[in-house]
Design a protein around this motif. Structure first.
Motif, mmCIF file in Angstrom:
data_model
loop_
_atom_site.group_PDB
_atom_site.id
_atom_site.type_symbol
_atom_site.label_atom_id
_atom_site.label_comp_id
_atom_site.label_asym_id
_atom_site.label_seq_id
_atom_site.Cartn_x
_atom_site.Cartn_y
_atom_site.Cartn_z
ATOM 1 N N GLU A 64 0.841 -1.189 0.000
ATOM 2 C CA GLU A 64 0.000 0.000 0.000
ATOM 3 C C GLU A 64 0.884 1.250 0.000
ATOM 4 O O GLU A 64 1.825 1.349 0.786
ATOM 5 C CB GLU A 64 -0.892 0.004 1.243
ATOM 6 C CG GLU A 64 -2.041 -0.991 1.184
ATOM 7 C CD GLU A 64 -3.018 -0.670 0.067
ATOM 8 O OE1 GLU A 64 -3.343 0.527 -0.114
ATOM 9 O OE2 GLU A 64 -3.427 -1.596 -0.641
ATOM 10 N N PRO A 65 0.624 2.201 -0.902
ATOM 11 C CA PRO A 65 1.453 3.414 -0.932
ATOM 12 C C PRO A 65 1.320 4.202 0.360
ATOM 13 O O PRO A 65 0.253 4.249 0.975
ATOM 14 C CB PRO A 65 0.887 4.199 -2.127
ATOM 15 C CG PRO A 65 -0.501 3.663 -2.312
ATOM 16 C CD PRO A 65 -0.450 2.223 -1.891
ATOM 17 N N VAL A 66 2.442 4.809 0.763
ATOM 18 C CA VAL A 66 2.452 5.610 1.973
ATOM 19 C C VAL A 66 1.663 6.896 1.721
ATOM 20 O O VAL A 66 1.819 7.544 0.684
ATOM 21 C CB VAL A 66 3.895 5.945 2.391
ATOM 22 C CG1 VAL A 66 3.904 6.884 3.586
ATOM 23 C CG2 VAL A 66 4.668 4.673 2.694
ATOM 24 N N SER A 67 0.812 7.246 2.655
ATOM 25 C CA SER A 67 0.043 8.480 2.536
ATOM 26 C C SER A 67 0.944 9.659 2.881
ATOM 27 O O SER A 67 1.396 9.790 4.019
ATOM 28 C CB SER A 67 -1.157 8.438 3.487
ATOM 29 O OG SER A 67 -1.867 9.656 3.437
ATOM 30 N N ARG A 68 1.217 10.493 1.889
ATOM 31 C CA ARG A 68 2.126 11.607 2.104
ATOM 32 C C ARG A 68 1.357 12.850 2.540
ATOM 33 O O ARG A 68 0.340 13.198 1.931
ATOM 34 C CB ARG A 68 2.905 11.910 0.826
ATOM 35 C CG ARG A 68 3.842 10.801 0.404
ATOM 36 C CD ARG A 68 4.640 11.203 -0.819
ATOM 37 N NE ARG A 68 5.479 12.370 -0.559
ATOM 38 C CZ ARG A 68 6.314 12.878 -1.479
ATOM 39 N NH1 ARG A 68 6.388 12.341 -2.669
ATOM 40 N NH2 ARG A 68 7.048 13.933 -1.182
ATOM 41 N N PRO A 69 1.841 13.538 3.559
ATOM 42 C CA PRO A 69 1.201 14.799 3.959
ATOM 43 C C PRO A 69 1.467 15.873 2.917
ATOM 44 O O PRO A 69 2.341 15.730 2.053
ATOM 45 C CB PRO A 69 1.882 15.126 5.284
ATOM 46 C CG PRO A 69 3.207 14.460 5.202
ATOM 47 C CD PRO A 69 2.992 13.196 4.410
ATOM 48 N N SER A 70 0.757 16.955 3.005
ATOM 49 C CA SER A 70 0.970 18.083 2.100
ATOM 50 C C SER A 70 2.253 18.810 2.488
ATOM 51 O O SER A 70 2.806 18.623 3.587
ATOM 52 C CB SER A 70 -0.210 19.042 2.184
ATOM 53 O OG SER A 70 -0.244 19.662 3.464
ATOM 54 N N ARG A 71 2.716 19.662 1.582
ATOM 55 C CA ARG A 71 3.892 20.484 1.886
ATOM 56 C C ARG A 71 3.621 21.370 3.106
ATOM 57 O O ARG A 71 4.488 21.554 3.957
ATOM 58 C CB ARG A 71 4.251 21.340 0.670
ATOM 59 C CG ARG A 71 5.436 22.267 0.888
ATOM 60 C CD ARG A 71 5.759 23.021 -0.387
ATOM 61 N NE ARG A 71 6.260 22.122 -1.405
ATOM 62 C CZ ARG A 71 7.550 21.793 -1.541
ATOM 63 N NH1 ARG A 71 8.454 22.288 -0.717
ATOM 64 N NH2 ARG A 71 7.934 20.980 -2.497
#
Length: 206
Positions: A15-22
């Motif tokens: 499962e792809p890692v959920s990346r936070p916004s900048r």
């Protein structure tokens, strides 16, 4: 993709890692500044969260690249060359996955071709891509060796990394100047002691 390369690739199949916004990343840096006792609003630190996030994009740029893609093009016009190809003293900087502080060192990478060779710039690129991720030196050494072995299928691959770990130099026991050496041998470098010794001699370790 070769099974060895699949094994060492980042968890693309998971499962792809959920990346936070900048903006969330910059807020996290601001939180750390306040945690260490700093004032993020003072003049010298106003732009620090933005700068840190931008720097992380470069320092950890290896997550967005696949080392195997760099090795897709090989050359067969080698006039029958079958001896060791060695790239020595390849500089690299990585970051320890335990403390996120630098690992600074150099890599020595060799292979014995079996009809095909790589462009000389490809090996430093592979080292750089793997290094620009959170790492342990042992894992980095094995990843470089395995991806070259899987992509080129040479007669053998040898990799040696020599590095200083800032998690030891800057904190903890603070052993300045201490160097860690790791190796990985495939094919003739693992099975033929003379070939392994020749590699070590050419690197300057024997």
């Amino acid at each position: 993709m070769d099974a060895t390369i699949r094994k060492l690739a980042p968890a693309a199949a998971a499962e792809p890692v959920s990346r936070p916004s900048r903006e969330e990343a910059e807020a996290a840096v601001e939180t750390l500044l306040r945690w260490i006792g700093e004032d993020p609003a003072r003049e010298g630190l106003v732009d620090t969260p933005r700068r840190v996030v931008k720097a992380y994009e470069e320092l950890y740029g290896g997550y967005g690249q696949q080392p195997a893609d760099v090795l897709t093009r090989t050359f067969e016009e080698v006039a029958g060359y079958q001896e060791m190809v060695l790239l020595r003293d390849i500089p690299f900087t990585s970051h320890c996955e335990h403390h996120m502080v630098p690992i600074i060192g150099k890599a020595h990478v060799a292979y014995v071709p079996d009809g095909r060779v790589l462009g000389l710039s490809k090996i430093p690129r592979v080292v750089e891509i793997f290094a620009r991720r959170l790492q342990t030196q042992e894992k980095l050494t094995e990843q470089v060796a395995a991806v070259i072995d899987g992509a080129l299928t040479p007669k053998g691959v040898a990799v040696m990394l020599e590095a200083e770990h800032m998690c030891m130099s800057m904190r903890g026991i603070r052993t300045h100047g201490s160097t860690t050496v790791t190796t990985s041998f495939y094919g003739v470098f693992r099975d033929d002691r003379e070939e392994q010794t020749r590699f070590l001699a050419m690197v300057g370790r024997r």
